[in-house]
Motif scaffolding. Sequence first.
Motif, mmCIF file in Angstrom:
data_model
loop_
_atom_site.group_PDB
_atom_site.id
_atom_site.type_symbol
_atom_site.label_atom_id
_atom_site.label_comp_id
_atom_site.label_asym_id
_atom_site.label_seq_id
_atom_site.Cartn_x
_atom_site.Cartn_y
_atom_site.Cartn_z
ATOM 1 N N ASN A 255 10.474 49.813 0.693
ATOM 2 C CA ASN A 255 10.508 49.545 -0.748
ATOM 3 C C ASN A 255 11.799 50.037 -1.394
ATOM 4 O O ASN A 255 12.297 51.104 -1.047
ATOM 5 N N HIS A 258 13.211 50.062 -7.372
ATOM 6 C CA HIS A 258 12.787 49.139 -8.433
ATOM 7 C C HIS A 258 11.383 48.613 -8.165
ATOM 8 O O HIS A 258 10.579 48.474 -9.085
ATOM 9 N N GLU A 259 11.081 48.356 -6.901
ATOM 10 C CA GLU A 259 9.715 47.938 -6.557
ATOM 11 C C GLU A 259 8.723 49.057 -6.855
ATOM 12 O O GLU A 259 7.564 48.811 -7.141
ATOM 13 N N GLY A 261 8.818 50.975 -9.330
ATOM 14 C CA GLY A 261 8.767 51.283 -10.759
ATOM 15 C C GLY A 261 9.644 52.470 -11.111
ATOM 16 O O GLY A 261 9.475 53.082 -12.161
ATOM 17 N N GLN A 291 6.120 44.719 -7.453
ATOM 18 C CA GLN A 291 6.267 46.032 -8.068
ATOM 19 C C GLN A 291 4.951 46.798 -8.072
ATOM 20 O O GLN A 291 3.877 46.202 -8.052
ATOM 21 N N TRP A 348 1.563 40.196 -11.436
ATOM 22 C CA TRP A 348 1.700 41.593 -11.841
ATOM 23 C C TRP A 348 1.486 41.850 -13.335
ATOM 24 O O TRP A 348 1.546 42.974 -13.787
#
Length: 373
Positions: A255, A258-259, A261, A291, A348
């Motif tokens: 990850n 940004h994924e 958060g 995300q 999402w």
Amino acid sequence: MSAPSLSITRRIRSTPFSRRVEAAGVKAYTVYNHMLLPTVFESVEADYHHLKRHVQVWDVACERQVEIRGRDATRLVQMLTPRDLRKLSIGQCFYVPMVDETGGMLNDPVLLKLSEDRYWISIADSDLLYWVKGLAYGLHWEVDVIEPDVSPLAVQGPKAEDLMARVFGEAIRNVKFFRFEPFEFDGHWFNIARSGYSKQGGFEIYVDGTKLGEPVWDRLMEAGQDLEVRAGGPNMIERIEGGLLSYGSDMTRANTPHECGLGRFCDTFTAIGCIGRDALLRVAAEGPVRQIRGLTIDGDGVPPCTTPWPIYGEEDGEDELIGMVTSAAWSPDLATNVSVGIVRMTHWKPGTSVTVETPAGVRTAKVRTLPFA
Ligand code: THG
């Protein structure tokens, strides 16, 4: 079915507080940075209610420090993270994503700036020391990279400040969130930060050396009797409610920040020298395609998430795999299952209905924002 127990040997390191933790009746441990981390004392739910009402002392010695010291220390620390460290002052803590050359998450530690040429990286559960030592060696830079004999002890809960003031003095009340200062204990000085892995407020005492572990623990327990102080530990329910992520569970090297958060802790454009910067520039500009999100899962309490649970969502009338749940627990206060997962951008948006394949059956669920509470 009886719960399996843990075979403890020297490889699974004890802490300066381990004897006190056992005397307090620890019921479960996890292993974190090859070290014991107590997770349950009474029960996960009873510990949760107590943490939200009173104050707990946590053996979080497993939050090991990677110390970087020397003329090139600042340059080396900036190589590790896309967060711009020119804004970090002495006495301040930063929550920083650390990434490899592909922009993949290696750790999500708390970084402390001790002086212009000395830092502690208070690591999550991955062997960051070897990555940093390898870089320092390969670059021939003027830095020492060590794991000092420092063991954090957390004091968490709404009464944490009152308890800390009794043991370390009223000045502790003036320490701001994510700042630290040295405080005296029996002629020794410990850095104490207002921080910790809960949303109930509190402090972390960076106990220097092994000898004073038990005296500090004992002083806190004695001083806090009427505050109903107890031994505790990071609580699965409370940390999911609070949206605190767990490296290795909710995110891995696969990850980007940004994924996860954690884009708000990245200054990818100005973090010159960061190893993953080139890889992250594109995702920083375009945004991720999946995300981390909260999810509430309907029905009764689900078991703990030990392998990711598939999330399905409707796409062109068909159910498609659109993500996975990575942590879950029943929340007594919210009266629903709360969970953390990674969700594709098609699904999402908070409020989106999905289904989750849990070990307790397929359940309906809703995408939420983090934190829950
Ligand atoms: N304290 C210290 N070291 C640690 C942790 C800690 N090392 C391991 C692990 N925890 C690292 N992970 C986290 C995750 C979240 C936070 C701290 C460490 C955290 N986050 C706040 C939040 O998200 O609300 C605040 C972040 C901010 O605003 O800067 O505190 O707990 N010493």
